[in-house]
Design a protein around this motif. Structure first.
Motif, PDB file in Angstrom:
ATOM      1  N   UNK A  64       0.813  -1.214   0.000  1.00  0.00           N
ATOM      2  CA  UNK A  64       0.000   0.000   0.000  1.00  0.00           C
ATOM      3  C   UNK A  64       0.854   1.276   0.000  1.00  0.00           C
ATOM      4  N   UNK A  65       2.138   1.142   0.309  1.00  0.00           N
ATOM      5  CA  UNK A  65       3.014   2.310   0.339  1.00  0.00           C
ATOM      6  C   UNK A  65       3.557   2.718  -1.009  1.00  0.00           C
ATOM      7  N   UNK A  75       9.672  -5.338   1.678  1.00  0.00           N
ATOM      8  CA  UNK A  75       8.839  -6.029   2.666  1.00  0.00           C
ATOM      9  C   UNK A  75       8.762  -7.535   2.441  1.00  0.00           C
ATOM     10  N   UNK A  76       9.171  -8.041   1.268  1.00  0.00           N
ATOM     11  CA  UNK A  76       9.092  -9.490   1.024  1.00  0.00           C
ATOM     12  C   UNK A  76      10.495 -10.107   1.066  1.00  0.00           C
ATOM     13  N   UNK A  77      10.550 -11.425   1.275  1.00  0.00           N
ATOM     14  CA  UNK A  77      11.839 -12.133   1.293  1.00  0.00           C
ATOM     15  C   UNK A  77      12.549 -11.989  -0.046  1.00  0.00           C
ATOM     16  N   UNK A  78      11.786 -12.022  -1.122  1.00  0.00           N
ATOM     17  CA  UNK A  78      12.363 -11.889  -2.469  1.00  0.00           C
ATOM     18  C   UNK A  78      12.980 -10.493  -2.653  1.00  0.00           C
ATOM     19  N   UNK A  79      12.297  -9.483  -2.129  1.00  0.00           N
ATOM     20  CA  UNK A  79      12.818  -8.115  -2.232  1.00  0.00           C
ATOM     21  C   UNK A  79      14.107  -7.943  -1.416  1.00  0.00           C
ATOM     22  N   UNK A  80      14.130  -8.516  -0.218  1.00  0.00           N
ATOM     23  CA  UNK A  80      15.343  -8.448   0.616  1.00  0.00           C
ATOM     24  C   UNK A  80      16.509  -9.102  -0.127  1.00  0.00           C
ATOM     25  N   UNK A  81      16.258 -10.254  -0.743  1.00  0.00           N
ATOM     26  CA  UNK A  81      17.302 -10.951  -1.501  1.00  0.00           C
ATOM     27  C   UNK A  81      17.767 -10.109  -2.688  1.00  0.00           C
ATOM     28  N   UNK A 102      10.068   4.351   2.207  1.00  0.00           N
ATOM     29  CA  UNK A 102       8.980   5.319   2.024  1.00  0.00           C
ATOM     30  C   UNK A 102       7.607   4.657   1.999  1.00  0.00           C
ATOM     31  N   UNK A 103       6.647   5.478   2.356  1.00  0.00           N
ATOM     32  CA  UNK A 103       5.224   5.183   2.166  1.00  0.00           C
ATOM     33  C   UNK A 103       4.669   6.455   1.554  1.00  0.00           C
ATOM     34  N   UNK A 104       4.037   6.316   0.396  1.00  0.00           N
ATOM     35  CA  UNK A 104       3.624   7.531  -0.335  1.00  0.00           C
ATOM     36  C   UNK A 104       2.318   8.124   0.178  1.00  0.00           C
ATOM     37  N   UNK A 105       1.575   7.361   1.011  1.00  0.00           N
ATOM     38  CA  UNK A 105       0.293   7.898   1.469  1.00  0.00           C
ATOM     39  C   UNK A 105      -0.669   8.097   0.312  1.00  0.00           C
ATOM     40  N   UNK A 111      -4.590   1.542  -9.002  1.00  0.00           N
ATOM     41  CA  UNK A 111      -3.929   0.604  -9.919  1.00  0.00           C
ATOM     42  C   UNK A 111      -2.547   0.198  -9.425  1.00  0.00           C
ATOM     43  N   UNK A 112      -1.917   1.039  -8.598  1.00  0.00           N
ATOM     44  CA  UNK A 112      -0.580   0.715  -8.087  1.00  0.00           C
ATOM     45  C   UNK A 112      -0.603  -0.052  -6.767  1.00  0.00           C
ATOM     46  N   UNK A 113      -1.769  -0.109  -6.124  1.00  0.00           N
ATOM     47  CA  UNK A 113      -1.833  -0.708  -4.779  1.00  0.00           C
ATOM     48  C   UNK A 113      -2.947  -1.761  -4.673  1.00  0.00           C
TER      49      UNK A 113
END
Length: 366
Positions: A64-65, A75-81, A102-105, A111-113
């Protein structure tokens, strides 16, 4: 040669080789699906590891950010890797890299969230703001943002926890620290600025209340990874993405004093940087310096001489060079020797592949 820029500086437990910062710049090249940092991005950052400090492009703390198509998450294991590939590449080149979280609020579109309604401090739509979405081609499609919903206390607590987890994930991914994006009209900024916050509870109204969300997020970040690994970015005088404050100098000196109490390792000020924008008043810079005792970074329309003067005058400790780093991977070397700077291709800033990202050459002295 701009001498002050090339003296080393301590940043928490780190010693940086120079005072040149590559600030965060959205480039929208994350792998899909999953918004994962990749080897192309690793090459891009490693090419620029001669900066004293690299701050990564904004990386969203939750689905949502996310504000724009193809931006990376953390936020995901794949992203951390994926980010581990980047941090390893930078460290192999002797660089230091912080993750901008960041969180864009409200600065997004359903469509992006995943079709959700965006969150914000208040149910106020950002005026005249567009974001880009994936429209099925390589070219981003720009759309108007929508009206967000006002965050409940439960939402606030949940997002604070997401920031905290993102900081822990960044350290797991090999980053040397994190920068909280509290600037440019995104979520934290939406709480701080008077005209984007219409709340009537303890998070709205008076300045103490409007700074409460910042305070809670920073408290959580410092608790998670230590103040010596937490930097904050603010944009006091910009009105980017529709956030406006009625008394920005007072507001942001108070924010700086708050961050000084947390003893965060740096404060990164984004100055207005369009061509005919007014300069940030020296009196305001001095007030920020008096309020915040840590490392002060400024970014916006600097060249070598102007940066050197800012450090020599004691108003700044480090200087960020944004767009010059796009087309000049060897920017510190060019500044040091007075070599000419290459111009970037604006059509390749967001989305696409290696073109306009990793294909800019280093300067070949005759």
């Amino acid at each position: 040669m701009a001498n002050a820029l090339f003296s080393p500086i301590k940043l928490g437990k780190l010693t940086l080789k120079n005072r040149i910062v590559m600030p965060p710049m959205t480039r929208s090249r994350a792998s899909q699906p999953g918004d994962v940092a990749n080897t192309l991005m690793a090459t891009y950052y490693a090419q620029r590891a001669s900066a004293g400090l690299i701050v990564s492009e904004g990386t969203q703390i939750s689905p949502q950010g996310k504000g724009y198509a193809w931006t990376p998450g953390i936020y995901s294991a794949e992203q951390i890797a994926g980010w581990k590939t980047v941090t390893n590449a930078v460290h192999q080149q002797g660089g230091v890299i912080f993750a901008q979280i960041w969180h864009v609020g409200r600065v997004t579109h359903p469509d992006n969230i995943g079709g959700e309604q965006p969150l914000s401090s208040s149910a106020l739509k950002a005026q005249n703001v567009k974001v880009f979405v994936d429209n099925g081609t390589d070219e981003p499609g720009f759309v108007d943002v929508v009206t967000p919903r006002e965050m409940t206390k439960a939402d606030i607590n949940h997002v604070v926890e997401q920031y905290k987890q993102a900081a822990l994930n960044a350290i797991e991914a090999g980053f040397d620290g994190i920068e909280l994006h509290a600037a440019n009209g995104y979520l934290v900024n939406q709480f701080i600025d008077s005209e984007s916050n219409a709340r009537t509870d303890e998070y709205g109204g008076c300045l103490t209340n409007r700074l409460r969300f910042l305070d809670e997020v920073v408290t959580a970040l410092v608790e998670a990874i230590g103040a010596d690994r937490v930097g904050i970015r603010l944009a006091p005088l910009t009105t980017l993405n529709g956030t406006v404050d009625a008394n920005p100098q007072h507001t942001y000196v108070e924010a700086a004093a708050l961050l000084n109490r947390h003893q965060v390792v740096y404060l990164h000020i984004a100055e207005v940087d369009w061509d005919d924008a007014p300069d940030t008043p020296t009196s305001f810079k001095q007030a920020l310096r008096d309020a915040y005792k840590g490392t002060l970074i400024y970014a916006g329309r600097y060249n070598g001489d102007k940066a050197d003067n800012a450090i020599t005058d004691g108003l700044a400790d480090m200087i960020g060079f944004g767009r010059p780093f796009v087309a000049n991977p060897d920017l510190p070397e060019r500044i040091k020797h007075g070599y000419p700077l290459a111009e970037h291709d604006a059509t390749t800033l967001f989305g696409g592949g290696a073109k306009g990202l990793t294909d800019y050459p280093v300067y070949q002295a005759k």
